[in-house]
Design a protein around this motif. Structure first.
Motif, PDB file in Angstrom:
ATOM      1  N   SER A  77       0.867  11.592 -58.635  1.00 27.47           N
ATOM      2  CA  SER A  77       2.201  11.045 -58.410  1.00 27.47           C
ATOM      3  C   SER A  77       3.115  12.030 -57.692  1.00 27.47           C
ATOM      4  N   GLY A  78       2.659  13.296 -57.587  1.00 21.53           N
ATOM      5  CA  GLY A  78       3.489  14.335 -56.997  1.00 21.53           C
ATOM      6  C   GLY A  78       4.183  15.202 -58.018  1.00 21.53           C
ATOM      7  N   GLY A  79       4.074  14.825 -59.284  1.00 19.01           N
ATOM      8  CA  GLY A  79       4.688  15.608 -60.346  1.00 19.01           C
ATOM      9  C   GLY A  79       3.890  16.865 -60.666  1.00 19.01           C
ATOM     10  N   ALA A  80       4.295  17.550 -61.730  1.00 15.70           N
ATOM     11  CA  ALA A  80       3.618  18.789 -62.142  1.00 15.70           C
ATOM     12  C   ALA A  80       2.419  18.457 -63.015  1.00 15.70           C
ATOM     13  N   ARG A  81       1.367  19.209 -62.849  1.00 14.42           N
ATOM     14  CA  ARG A  81       0.152  19.031 -63.643  1.00 14.42           C
ATOM     15  C   ARG A  81      -0.308  20.400 -64.138  1.00 14.42           C
ATOM     16  N   PHE A  82      -0.398  20.555 -65.455  1.00 14.11           N
ATOM     17  CA  PHE A  82      -0.880  21.795 -66.075  1.00 14.11           C
ATOM     18  C   PHE A  82      -2.313  21.557 -66.534  1.00 14.11           C
ATOM     19  N   GLU A  83      -3.249  22.308 -65.972  1.00 10.78           N
ATOM     20  CA  GLU A  83      -4.659  22.150 -66.306  1.00 10.78           C
ATOM     21  C   GLU A  83      -5.120  23.330 -67.155  1.00 10.78           C
ATOM     22  N   PHE A  84      -5.736  23.019 -68.313  1.00  5.23           N
ATOM     23  CA  PHE A  84      -6.189  24.032 -69.246  1.00  5.23           C
ATOM     24  C   PHE A  84      -7.714  24.047 -69.293  1.00  5.23           C
TER      25      PHE A  84
END
Length: 344
Positions: free
Chosen positions: A329-336
């Motif tokens: 969507s263009g938002g922020a994504r935090f990948e763990f």
């Protein structure tokens, strides 16, 4: 075959570690030259020595227990100190049982590795962490008293006069309190997460969402994701990422048709590496994605700059890695990336 044996023997002699083979009676039968160098002993003097003879008195019981374990369980690992030509050395010793084709026990082999420097570095690092935590506690204690006095005088002043500066001063004191709390948290969350249990991140995310001022934001129902972790620290991790999403979501002047601030949707999902938390807000500029993890980094006037720093500290305390990318969507994504810590 003879050439292969010569190559293998030459390779063992080049090791910086000690290589050894003990027979079924627990007597030294084969070793590399590194053992001669460290203990200044000839081959005749080394032949037949018991493992415990190399180590200081206080560590011999642990070595004896390890020998019993290798014959009982088939393998072992133990640490023990020895007085060598290079000073007192702490060895990490391994043992693997050796058996013949018919299952007859022939002895065990292993490697002795010098871990002295590694242990000293770990000790000094722990000391530094302890001092940092102590400093943060003392700083917080010393600051809270003058803050309380200032707050009291401010409230007295508010009773005598009405001024926009009073509210501004209140906001400033609240921010100082937040900075103190986050400073103390930051010095603790980087330590190892020792209270690990099987945790369902769906439950943690749901509870964390209830702790955050979410305005018009919504959390999609999280899926069941099981990990090995410290539930209390993971709760703080989710709270911080959620708060960041809400804070940096649609701006107040980005009004929808009904004149309200647009909705923000936050999602938690499983990934091949672990899990991810993403939103459909404005996202985080690629140029500052690493910077936002730095202590004190904040893009808002009232932010403390410790939220995402603490998030990464908690992840690393679990042995995980975290990175920021862009959601579809263009938002922020935090990948763990939780590595081997997944429970299913």
């Amino acid at each position: 075959m003879e050439d292969r044996c010569r190559v293998l023997s030459a390779a063992i002699e080049t090791l910086d570690d000690v290589f050894y083979v003990y027979d079924a009676n627990g007597e030294l039968a084969y070793w590399n030259a590194r053992l001669n160098e460290l203990f200044d002993l000839t081959d005749d003097e080394l032949a037949g020595m018991a493992p415990t003879e190399f180590f200081v008195e206080d560590d011999r019981a642990a070595v004896e227990a390890a020998i019993a374990e290798v014959f009982d369980q088939g393998w072992t690992t133990v640490e023990a100190r020895a007085e060598t030509t290079e000073g007192v050395v702490r060895f990490e010793l391994t043992g693997r049982l050796l058996t013949a084709a018919d299952g007859t026990i022939q002895g065990f082999s292993g490697v002795g590795r010098d871990v002295t420097e590694r242990r000293e570095q770990a000790w000094h690092l722990q000391r530094q962490n302890d001092r940092l935590t102590e400093f943060a506690d003392l700083l917080a204690h010393d600051l809270r008293t003058p803050l309380a006095v200032t707050s009291g005088h401010l409230e007295l002043a508010a009773q005598e006069t009405a001024s926009e500066h009073i509210e501004a001063a209140r906001d400033g004191l609240k921010r100082l309190e937040s900075i103190i709390d986050d400073l103390r948290t930051a010095t603790r969350e980087g330590t190892l997460a020792t209270e690990k249990t099987t945790v369902n991140l769906a439950d943690v995310a749901t509870v964390a969402w209830s702790h955050v001022e979410t305005d018009r934001a919504v959390l999609d129902q999280p899926p069941s994701i099981l990990v090995q972790g410290d539930e209390n620290r993971l709760l703080r991790l989710f709270e911080n990422v959620f708060a960041n999403a809400v804070t940096h979501g649609p701006a107040a002047d980005e009004e929808s048709e009904d004149g309200d601030r647009p909705h923000l949707t936050v999602r938690v999902e499983a990934t091949p590496e672990g899990f991810a938390i993403e939103d459909d807000g404005r996202g985080i500029d690629p140029d500052i994605r690493e910077w936002v993890f730095d202590p004190g980094a904040s893009q808002t006037a009232d932010g403390t700059g410790f939220g995402l720093y603490i998030t990464r500290a908690i992840a690393e305390a679990h042995g995980w890695a975290v990175r920021i990318t862009a959601a579809k969507s263009g938002g922020a994504r935090f990948e763990f990336d939780v590595g081997a810590d997944t429970a299913c």
